[in-house]
Design an enzyme around this catalytic site. Sequence first.
Site, PDB file in Angstrom:
ATOM      1  N   ASP A  99      51.850  66.783  26.663  1.00 16.26           N
ATOM      2  CA  ASP A  99      52.582  68.261  27.168  1.00 16.26           C
ATOM      3  C   ASP A  99      52.662  67.875  28.618  1.00 16.26           C
ATOM      4  O   ASP A  99      52.312  68.752  29.760  1.00 16.26           O
ATOM      5  CB  ASP A  99      51.459  69.643  26.852  1.00 16.26           C
ATOM      6  CG  ASP A  99      53.015  70.082  27.433  1.00 16.26           C
ATOM      7  OD1 ASP A  99      53.803  70.019  27.403  1.00 16.26           O
ATOM      8  OD2 ASP A  99      52.419  71.231  26.775  1.00 16.26           O
ATOM      9  N   SER A 129      53.285  77.563  34.045  1.00 13.37           N
ATOM     10  CA  SER A 129      52.778  76.584  33.270  1.00 13.37           C
ATOM     11  C   SER A 129      53.516  75.590  33.657  1.00 13.37           C
ATOM     12  O   SER A 129      53.936  75.564  34.796  1.00 13.37           O
ATOM     13  CB  SER A 129      53.945  76.507  31.927  1.00 13.37           C
ATOM     14  OG  SER A 129      52.817  77.902  30.758  1.00 13.37           O
ATOM     15  N   HIS A 150      57.168  71.515  28.395  1.00 11.35           N
ATOM     16  CA  HIS A 150      57.652  72.415  27.633  1.00 11.35           C
ATOM     17  C   HIS A 150      58.453  73.450  28.205  1.00 11.35           C
ATOM     18  O   HIS A 150      58.941  73.971  28.681  1.00 11.35           O
ATOM     19  CB  HIS A 150      56.490  73.710  27.020  1.00 11.35           C
ATOM     20  CG  HIS A 150      56.024  74.683  27.925  1.00 11.35           C
ATOM     21  ND1 HIS A 150      54.827  74.089  27.880  1.00 11.35           N
ATOM     22  CD2 HIS A 150      55.632  75.460  27.716  1.00 11.35           C
ATOM     23  CE1 HIS A 150      53.784  74.520  28.750  1.00 11.35           C
ATOM     24  NE2 HIS A 150      54.272  75.768  28.776  1.00 11.35           N
TER      25      HIS A 150
END
Length: 314
Positions: A192, A262, A161
Amino acid sequence: MHQKKIQNIIIIVLAAALLTASVVFYFNYQLNLVKLDYAAKISDLNKQTAENFQAVKNILGVLNSSLSSQIGTVDAGLQNFKIKNQQEINTLSSLIDQIEQQSNIKLTELKNELKDVQIKSADFSAIVDDVLQSVVSVKTNVGQGSGAIISTKGYIVTNVHVINGASTISAVTYSGNTYDANTVAGYDSNADIAVLKIDAPGLKSLSFGNSDSLKVGEKVIAAGNPAGLGFTVTEGIVSAFRTAENGIQYIQTDVPINPGNSGGPLINARGEIVGINNFKVSSTGFEGLGFAISSNNARNVANKIISDYEAKQK
């Protein structure tokens, strides 16, 4: 009277001739005896000389055989010495290598133990500098996140993402260098996890640890570049373990995972990646709920992506 004188002269002459003949005969006889004696002595001398010569030859033959044998023995001894000496040198060289290897192992173990002591004392400074050398800020035309260098070949693991929808991607290292990261080795949307590839010299990488060995309450740190303000680390503990419906295991921590964190690594006390920071729950009433994809899941996915990518490059 005259005739008688002639007879006497004849008798005297005959006597003289006889005497002379006797002398000559005796002389010749003695000469023959001398010749025979001389010949016998010469024969004996020749025989003795031949025997002596043969004896000398025999002695020389024995000496030559003995000398050849001794030379062969000495040569064999020298060869054995050379072989034994080389074996001892090889053994000593091997022993030195073993000592160096054992010393390196012990030094590494000692360094890790010292790091563990500092971490257990709530001091992460022993590993922070090393960790940040292998952390990057992943910047795109639509946003930014973090990543971890997992190979000196330039492979970087991050979240899908973080790069989703981007047309340009770059990686900024802790030293401030910026590299083109548009090469996406591959990704797994279900996990992910994405792997980027950069071309840069002198990279330092982080290793994956075993997330199954983590325990609730164990201290960990999250490294990254939140909000693009600079590389930082934040400390927390492992709160719990969660397994999503897709089979991915998540590590729940109270480490603050801010925007930009992230894709960055979650690090244990040994400086190993035990998770890839993924998201946090920010709803009202839920503070300190950060989640990281377990290193065992991330490693398996990343290794497969790299293996498939390199196979296509051949």
